[in-house]
Design a protein around this motif. Sequence first.
Motif, PDB file in Angstrom:
ATOM      1  N   GLN A 194      -9.433  10.645  -2.223  1.00 38.07           N
ATOM      2  CA  GLN A 194      -8.230  10.567  -3.046  1.00 38.07           C
ATOM      3  C   GLN A 194      -7.231   9.578  -2.452  1.00 38.07           C
ATOM      4  O   GLN A 194      -6.590   8.813  -3.186  1.00 38.07           O
ATOM      5  N   THR A 195      -7.112   9.577  -1.135  1.00 34.95           N
ATOM      6  CA  THR A 195      -6.207   8.627  -0.475  1.00 34.95           C
ATOM      7  C   THR A 195      -6.662   7.199  -0.734  1.00 34.95           C
ATOM      8  O   THR A 195      -5.838   6.302  -1.007  1.00 34.95           O
ATOM      9  N   TRP A 196      -7.968   6.966  -0.665  1.00 35.59           N
ATOM     10  CA  TRP A 196      -8.513   5.624  -0.904  1.00 35.59           C
ATOM     11  C   TRP A 196      -8.223   5.161  -2.332  1.00 35.59           C
ATOM     12  O   TRP A 196      -7.748   4.040  -2.548  1.00 35.59           O
ATOM     13  N   ILE A 197      -8.477   6.025  -3.303  1.00 33.48           N
ATOM     14  CA  ILE A 197      -8.230   5.658  -4.694  1.00 33.48           C
ATOM     15  C   ILE A 197      -6.734   5.478  -4.948  1.00 33.48           C
ATOM     16  O   ILE A 197      -6.314   4.547  -5.656  1.00 33.48           O
ATOM     17  N   ASN A 198      -5.910   6.338  -4.378  1.00 35.16           N
ATOM     18  CA  ASN A 198      -4.461   6.204  -4.566  1.00 35.16           C
ATOM     19  C   ASN A 198      -3.950   4.894  -3.973  1.00 35.16           C
ATOM     20  O   ASN A 198      -3.066   4.241  -4.551  1.00 35.16           O
ATOM     21  N   ASP A 199      -4.489   4.491  -2.830  1.00 31.40           N
ATOM     22  CA  ASP A 199      -4.106   3.205  -2.234  1.00 31.40           C
ATOM     23  C   ASP A 199      -4.547   2.057  -3.140  1.00 31.40           C
ATOM     24  O   ASP A 199      -3.806   1.080  -3.337  1.00 31.40           O
ATOM     25  N   LEU A 200      -5.753   2.167  -3.688  1.00 30.05           N
ATOM     26  CA  LEU A 200      -6.250   1.154  -4.623  1.00 30.05           C
ATOM     27  C   LEU A 200      -5.315   1.044  -5.819  1.00 30.05           C
ATOM     28  O   LEU A 200      -4.992  -0.059  -6.288  1.00 30.05           O
ATOM     29  N   TRP A 201      -4.852   2.196  -6.299  1.00 31.72           N
ATOM     30  CA  TRP A 201      -3.984   2.214  -7.477  1.00 31.72           C
ATOM     31  C   TRP A 201      -2.591   1.674  -7.160  1.00 31.72           C
ATOM     32  O   TRP A 201      -1.960   1.022  -8.003  1.00 31.72           O
ATOM     33  N   ALA A 202      -2.106   1.920  -5.956  1.00 32.89           N
ATOM     34  CA  ALA A 202      -0.813   1.359  -5.554  1.00 32.89           C
ATOM     35  C   ALA A 202      -0.887  -0.174  -5.519  1.00 32.89           C
ATOM     36  O   ALA A 202       0.050  -0.866  -5.949  1.00 32.89           O
ATOM     37  N   GLU A 203      -2.001  -0.700  -5.013  1.00 36.77           N
ATOM     38  CA  GLU A 203      -2.192  -2.151  -4.999  1.00 36.77           C
ATOM     39  C   GLU A 203      -2.260  -2.692  -6.421  1.00 36.77           C
ATOM     40  O   GLU A 203      -1.705  -3.758  -6.729  1.00 36.77           O
ATOM     41  N   LYS A 204      -2.945  -1.946  -7.297  1.00 38.66           N
ATOM     42  CA  LYS A 204      -3.063  -2.386  -8.688  1.00 38.66           C
ATOM     43  C   LYS A 204      -1.694  -2.387  -9.373  1.00 38.66           C
ATOM     44  O   LYS A 204      -1.372  -3.279 -10.159  1.00 38.66           O
ATOM     45  N   ASP A 205      -0.885  -1.384  -9.085  1.00 35.83           N
ATOM     46  CA  ASP A 205       0.443  -1.300  -9.674  1.00 35.83           C
ATOM     47  C   ASP A 205       1.279  -2.525  -9.292  1.00 35.83           C
ATOM     48  O   ASP A 205       1.952  -3.131 -10.140  1.00 35.83           O
ATOM     49  N   ALA A 206       1.212  -2.900  -8.013  1.00 37.37           N
ATOM     50  CA  ALA A 206       1.942  -4.090  -7.559  1.00 37.37           C
ATOM     51  C   ALA A 206       1.369  -5.355  -8.193  1.00 37.37           C
ATOM     52  O   ALA A 206       2.103  -6.288  -8.547  1.00 37.37           O
ATOM     53  N   ARG A 207       0.035  -5.382  -8.363  1.00 34.29           N
ATOM     54  CA  ARG A 207      -0.596  -6.553  -8.974  1.00 34.29           C
ATOM     55  C   ARG A 207      -0.171  -6.710 -10.438  1.00 34.29           C
ATOM     56  O   ARG A 207       0.057  -7.821 -10.915  1.00 34.29           O
ATOM     57  N   ILE A 208      -0.086  -5.602 -11.152  1.00 36.13           N
ATOM     58  CA  ILE A 208       0.352  -5.661 -12.548  1.00 36.13           C
ATOM     59  C   ILE A 208       1.758  -6.250 -12.643  1.00 36.13           C
ATOM     60  O   ILE A 208       2.043  -7.105 -13.492  1.00 36.13           O
ATOM     61  N   ALA A 209       2.642  -5.808 -11.760  1.00 34.90           N
ATOM     62  CA  ALA A 209       4.005  -6.331 -11.766  1.00 34.90           C
ATOM     63  C   ALA A 209       4.015  -7.831 -11.513  1.00 34.90           C
ATOM     64  O   ALA A 209       4.739  -8.586 -12.182  1.00 34.90           O
ATOM     65  N   ALA A 210       3.194  -8.291 -10.553  1.00 37.19           N
ATOM     66  CA  ALA A 210       3.134  -9.724 -10.248  1.00 37.19           C
ATOM     67  C   ALA A 210       2.532 -10.511 -11.402  1.00 37.19           C
ATOM     68  O   ALA A 210       3.032 -11.591 -11.761  1.00 37.19           O
ATOM     69  N   MET A 211       1.453  -9.981 -12.020  1.00 40.97           N
ATOM     70  CA  MET A 211       0.808 -10.682 -13.135  1.00 40.97           C
ATOM     71  C   MET A 211       1.721 -10.757 -14.351  1.00 40.97           C
ATOM     72  O   MET A 211       1.750 -11.765 -15.057  1.00 40.97           O
TER      73      MET A 211
END
Length: 301
Positions: free
Chosen positions: A276-293
Amino acid sequence: MLASLPTFLRVPLVCALLFVSTVLHVLPLFVLALLRLLVPVAAVQKGIGAVLVRIAESWLSINGWLFGVFTRTRWQVEGVDGLPLHENFLVVCNHQSWVDIPALQKVFNRRIPFMRFFLKSQLIWVPLLGPAWWALDFPFMKRHSRQQLEARPALRGKDREATRRACEKFRHLPVSIMNFTEGTRFTQAKHDAQGSPYTHLLKPKAGGVAFVIDAMGEAIQHILDVTIVYPDGPVTTMDMLAGRIREIRIHVRRLTIPPSMRGDYDNDAAFRERFQTWINDLWAEKDARIAAMASRAQVPA
């Protein structure tokens, strides 16, 4: 020229052509799927399965071409060059609209093994498409409400059994397994109801990802982490048909599945917390990527 047609002409025309393409591809799918049922010889079934995939890839190519000539949508796609065509993948992606599915099919068709989705069992009754998905070995899942599970505890785990059976079959053929990890399309109302810690995403459902990785075993080594952004805001299928989507941005990165992320999610509490920690970290990175994109300067249509 076709993209310049008025909407009241363009939408019926593209719908008619999509319907014709669907019929022309689905009919041979039906015939070959029936033949595969009637001839229980492994080599024959494997050969027919390969032909079914080629027909489906042709179908997706034509659909993608139609969207290309009838719309002016600009595509900004990163990370798809050089992907191995014969390696199995688990594709995880954020989910905002039904447009996500044709967008992913357009980007990945013939770049990676044919993608299969886990579908609700009711979708098998969709005219033409339901039987086509069945012929192409899309796994159908029966979703049970909490009330149904409380009334009939024996139903618990049925989806896991179906997932495992599908993955057992997928171990022996090139496949990309598609997983919308949030489990449903993003809306602000769902986001607020969840109390999601992310700005642009719902909470990820780690269990489904963990179970597919475990069920596929060594047959799957990499995840394709896909992020889709519509810079102009929420979109619908009708927006795509009518050419109202000015731009679609897609980012892809290939991630190796660490050995520590393989385990028994249901029965190993320590592994479950680690995954769960791994997936949550992946999702946090994705959230930041969406903002940048989303913040990049838009390309004029």
